[in-house]
Write a protein that holds these residues in place. Structure first.
Motif, PDB file in Angstrom:
ATOM      1  N   UNK A 240       0.848  -1.187   0.000  1.00 17.84           N
ATOM      2  CA  UNK A 240       0.000   0.000   0.000  1.00 17.84           C
ATOM      3  C   UNK A 240       0.883   1.236   0.000  1.00 17.84           C
ATOM      4  N   UNK A 241       0.449   2.250  -0.745  1.00 19.33           N
ATOM      5  CA  UNK A 241       1.214   3.499  -0.807  1.00 19.33           C
ATOM      6  C   UNK A 241       0.481   4.628  -0.110  1.00 19.33           C
ATOM      7  N   UNK A 242       0.840   5.829  -0.483  1.00 16.16           N
ATOM      8  CA  UNK A 242       0.245   6.991   0.160  1.00 16.16           C
ATOM      9  C   UNK A 242       0.243   8.133  -0.846  1.00 16.16           C
ATOM     10  N   UNK A 243      -0.891   8.755  -1.043  1.00 18.09           N
ATOM     11  CA  UNK A 243      -1.105   9.939  -1.908  1.00 18.09           C
ATOM     12  C   UNK A 243      -2.202   9.707  -2.925  1.00 18.09           C
ATOM     13  N   UNK A 244      -2.349   8.436  -3.321  1.00 15.73           N
ATOM     14  CA  UNK A 244      -3.335   8.102  -4.337  1.00 15.73           C
ATOM     15  C   UNK A 244      -3.192   8.957  -5.590  1.00 15.73           C
ATOM     16  N   UNK A 245      -2.001   8.973  -6.150  1.00 14.13           N
ATOM     17  CA  UNK A 245      -1.823   9.666  -7.425  1.00 14.13           C
ATOM     18  C   UNK A 245      -2.458   8.835  -8.542  1.00 14.13           C
ATOM     19  N   UNK A 246      -2.796   9.484  -9.634  1.00 11.15           N
ATOM     20  CA  UNK A 246      -3.482   8.808 -10.739  1.00 11.15           C
ATOM     21  C   UNK A 246      -2.770   7.522 -11.147  1.00 11.15           C
ATOM     22  N   UNK A 247      -1.447   7.634 -11.172  1.00 14.57           N
ATOM     23  CA  UNK A 247      -0.623   6.561 -11.670  1.00 14.57           C
ATOM     24  C   UNK A 247      -0.825   5.240 -10.933  1.00 14.57           C
ATOM     25  N   UNK A 248      -1.138   5.323  -9.658  1.00 13.54           N
ATOM     26  CA  UNK A 248      -1.212   4.102  -8.863  1.00 13.54           C
ATOM     27  C   UNK A 248      -2.329   3.185  -9.328  1.00 13.54           C
ATOM     28  N   UNK A 249      -3.306   3.763  -9.989  1.00 15.63           N
ATOM     29  CA  UNK A 249      -4.399   2.925 -10.492  1.00 15.63           C
ATOM     30  C   UNK A 249      -3.950   2.067 -11.652  1.00 15.63           C
ATOM     31  N   UNK A 250      -2.829   2.422 -12.266  1.00 22.16           N
ATOM     32  CA  UNK A 250      -2.477   1.771 -13.518  1.00 22.16           C
ATOM     33  C   UNK A 250      -1.164   1.028 -13.480  1.00 22.16           C
ATOM     34  N   UNK A 251      -0.602   0.878 -12.306  1.00 25.27           N
ATOM     35  CA  UNK A 251       0.601   0.067 -12.227  1.00 25.27           C
ATOM     36  C   UNK A 251       0.182  -1.392 -12.363  1.00 25.27           C
ATOM     37  N   UNK A 252       1.177  -2.258 -12.501  1.00 27.08           N
ATOM     38  CA  UNK A 252       0.913  -3.700 -12.536  1.00 27.08           C
ATOM     39  C   UNK A 252       1.587  -4.306 -11.331  1.00 27.08           C
ATOM     40  N   UNK A 253       0.866  -4.813 -10.347  1.00 24.24           N
ATOM     41  CA  UNK A 253      -0.584  -4.675 -10.202  1.00 24.24           C
ATOM     42  C   UNK A 253      -0.948  -3.275  -9.749  1.00 24.24           C
ATOM     43  N   UNK A 254      -2.225  -2.939  -9.840  1.00 20.90           N
ATOM     44  CA  UNK A 254      -2.648  -1.616  -9.366  1.00 20.90           C
ATOM     45  C   UNK A 254      -2.395  -1.538  -7.868  1.00 20.90           C
ATOM     46  N   UNK A 255      -2.070  -0.342  -7.424  1.00 21.42           N
ATOM     47  CA  UNK A 255      -1.568  -0.213  -6.057  1.00 21.42           C
ATOM     48  C   UNK A 255      -2.574   0.448  -5.130  1.00 21.42           C
TER      49      UNK A 255
END
Lengths: 401, 401
Positions: A275-290
């Motif tokens: 799990x990360x922190x900030x919820x930037x747009x990019x995190x939705x599209x990583x593999x796997x989504x984060x």
DNA sequence: CAGGGAGTTTCTAACGTTGTACTTCCAACG
DNA sequence: CGTTGGAAGTACAACGTTAGAAACTCCCTG
């Protein structure tokens, strides 16, 4: 090229002050006069000269936003939100990049770089608690971020400890027990800064769950860029530390770590949940989504702009500095075993284009002491923010707590 | 709060104009006088009022940058570069987001949203060739991007066709023959826009290699966001089309496609090699890292700012509009079988902090017709840009072409 | 019909800076 | 020694706008 009030006045056959009155929506203008003036304005394509207006009124209608670097996604998204929020008030935004240097941040406070702005939103990264007295500047200043607390200015920020605790609880909730952290601050771990606050939240969650705090699991990384997330993760793997989950103190670190995990053949979330922190747009599209903590960026932007503008328009005794905290939510995605479909582009409302001539004006009540309407509105919103936080899980349920 | 020239003059015991002369580095001031004035400035912490200066001089020292949205990485990185370039001239940047709407873009050209700026850098997305006559605006305007060509303004852009051709050749060079494209424009495929230019480059490369142009391989996607890259890739896979490589017309599409390939269990680059376009920071850190076309963003930013400033300072007859093309290079990464180590954070030079009082001034030669020094400098740079392009392969070799 | 008052418009003085025109001073030159 | 020319400094008028006060209309009332 540009026509002036004089030109309009001449064409309309009225005095220059009457034109000014029309432009500024002064109520006591005869409709027929207003009509004449408006058509002259139309004819000449008159635009008020903002330098002159600024000179006369002492206000420019532009605010500054001082951030480390736009190319860091978090700040690009923050700037986007802030520009939208400012635009809703008809206010422009000049962006000042400090390059995350102390020198650059000091230059912001010295006012040297304050170009033609009525006030500044400032997100420091290098300045710290020791510099709190430098914040006594001669212009309206609203602080963002976690570097300095208790200063003489308003401060809009996020619930770092609570949301980091919630993120950790999210991992514990899916059965993880050995939770690594990447992004701790290398030097001073007691300093007040996002890193330390988030580590504190992490630790609180462990304590509450009766899990041990193991320092070999807590890794430093600075600055919070992808590179350093990847490097820290490689070290963690090389060191042979046993872990089944990872909390990165921001998303970019997480994306770097995800990358290093991928290289090493570690499965996410099966072997390690992230799990990360900030919820930037990019995190939705990583593999796997984060999965990530959404710290309420839009709300922060809106409140920060409202607060700054109310300071700019403030009359009389300044109100005491306020600290405002935004809501957060946990967004569960694949990296912690939740799935979220990728939908088509979510619509983003375009701003209403406003009357280009009018000045934003705060109505002055007779008492003049009392806060102007906008002040009260934002104060109300701030209270609302303070009152509750909502945790949203991936399945859409909301949990009020 | 703020002290003025008058205050400084009083303290220093000189006239207000002498203070102005000192502030503006007028040469004929006795050293002793200058000294007195400087110490008075110091004592009062004098800062010139930029509104007044702007009113008097007709210039504000701020330029506008109109882009669709900052949260699109490409534009965040472009804005970053442009702010740095402007800062090197002591010029501020107000960012105006058009939200990629025609309405918003028209508002830019109407000048309504031009707040206190001396000129505008404009990257349209919705306006097109048909709107070319709308570019005849009453303020300095420099166009970026590919939507409109041959207009009345300067235009700084990239070599779309050539670089797309080079990208395709890169794929052909590693033995691929069935090369899919994602990002073609859904409606008008003859229109001049990045999408069509890049498809043209793709086609040229196929032709040159004697490969057929197969329309089932060319997929539309708009706007160029991750979501749409993923969606287009899923469709491509569902349709059962045979392909061994993918050229996405920008990086964000590519990252979305990479994600969809990952979901579908397609191996990159083994089954499908992928190259994007833009070389945003993010592409270095995807899994696998993504090859891309670096279109020379920093150079574009620098040249665009130089060009705009030289227009702002231009005297007499305006020079004919110029079109300037930046260099590109191909960056090979894992997605096309090249490996590139992730290094620690590359140092970014922090800007030198400048004399906060001085005005940027163009020396006026006696002839005044001749372009000012900066003009010549940027013209020279522009010539250099026009003259050569360099293709850099991942192994570090340079190929001049 | 004069007087009062609200509504409407005008006059004028800033806001802080810079450009132009002018004065003063001094050194160098014929 | 008078003249010239440039350096050094000053006075004043803009730049385009807004705020405050003054002035001018009406219309209503006593």
């Amino acid at each position: 090229m540009g026509s002036t009030l004089h030109d309009v006045a001449r064409i309309a056959g009225v005095s220059i002050k009457t034109v000014s009155n029309v432009v500024n929506n002064y109520p006591h203008v005869r409709p027929s006069t207003r009509e004449k003036v408006l058509s002259a304005i139309e004819e000449l394509d008159y635009r008020p000269n903002l330098s002159a207006r600024g000179l006369r009124s002492g206000r420019t209608g532009v605010i500054g936003l001082a951030i480390p670097e736009l190319r860091q996604n978090y700040f690009a998204e923050l700037a986007d939100s802030i520009i939208r929020a400012a635009d809703a008030h008809g206010v422009g935004v000049v962006i000042d990049q400090t390059s995350a240097t102390r020198e650059g941040e000091l230059a912001v406070l010295s006012g040297e770089r304050l170009r033609l702005t009525d006030g500044v939103l400032f997100s420091p990264e290098r300045l710290g608690q020791d510099d709190v007295n430098l914040l006594n500047v001669g212009f309206p200043l609203v602080l963002l971020g976690e570097r300095i607390f208790g200063g003489p200015t308003d401060h809009v920020t996020m619930r770092n400890v609570e949301s980091a605790r919630a993120a950790t609880e999210h991992l514990i909730g899916i059965g993880r027990r050995r939770i690594a952290v990447i992004g701790a601050h290398p030097v001073n771990q007691d300093d007040i800064r996002s890193a330390n606050l988030r580590v504190r939240g992490y630790r609180e969650a462990l304590d509450a769950a009766g899990l041990p705090y193991d320092t070999t699991l807590v890794r430093t990384a600075a600055p919070w860029h992808r590179e350093n997330g990847a490097v820290a993760m490689r070290r963690l793997l090389e060191d042979g530390v046993d872990f089944d989950a990872l909390f990165t103190l921001n998303d970019t670190l997480g994306l770097g770590a995800l990358r290093a995990l991928g290289e090493a053949g570690v499965r996410v979330p099966d072997d390690v949940a992230v799990i990360g922190f900030d919820n930037i747009d990019e995190s939705r599209f990583s593999v796997p989504s984060m999965s990530s903590v959404d710290p309420g960026r839009d709300e922060i932007a809106r409140v920060a702009v409202d607060t700054l503008l109310s300071r700019i328009h403030e009359k009389g005794e300044p109100a005491p500095p306020r600290q405002i905290l935004a809501d957060y939510r946990i967004v569960g995605r694949e990296s912690t075993g939740f799935s979220e479909p990728i939908e088509a582009e979510p619509p983003r409302p375009s701003p209403p284009w406003r009357n280009p001539l009018a000045v934003e004006r705060v109505t002055r009540g007779p008492g003049a002491r009392r806060a102007a309407p906008r002040n009260r509105a934002s104060a109300r919103r701030a209270d609302a923010l303070r009152s509750a936080h909502v945790t949203t899980l991936a399945d859409g349920r909301h949990k009020r707590g």
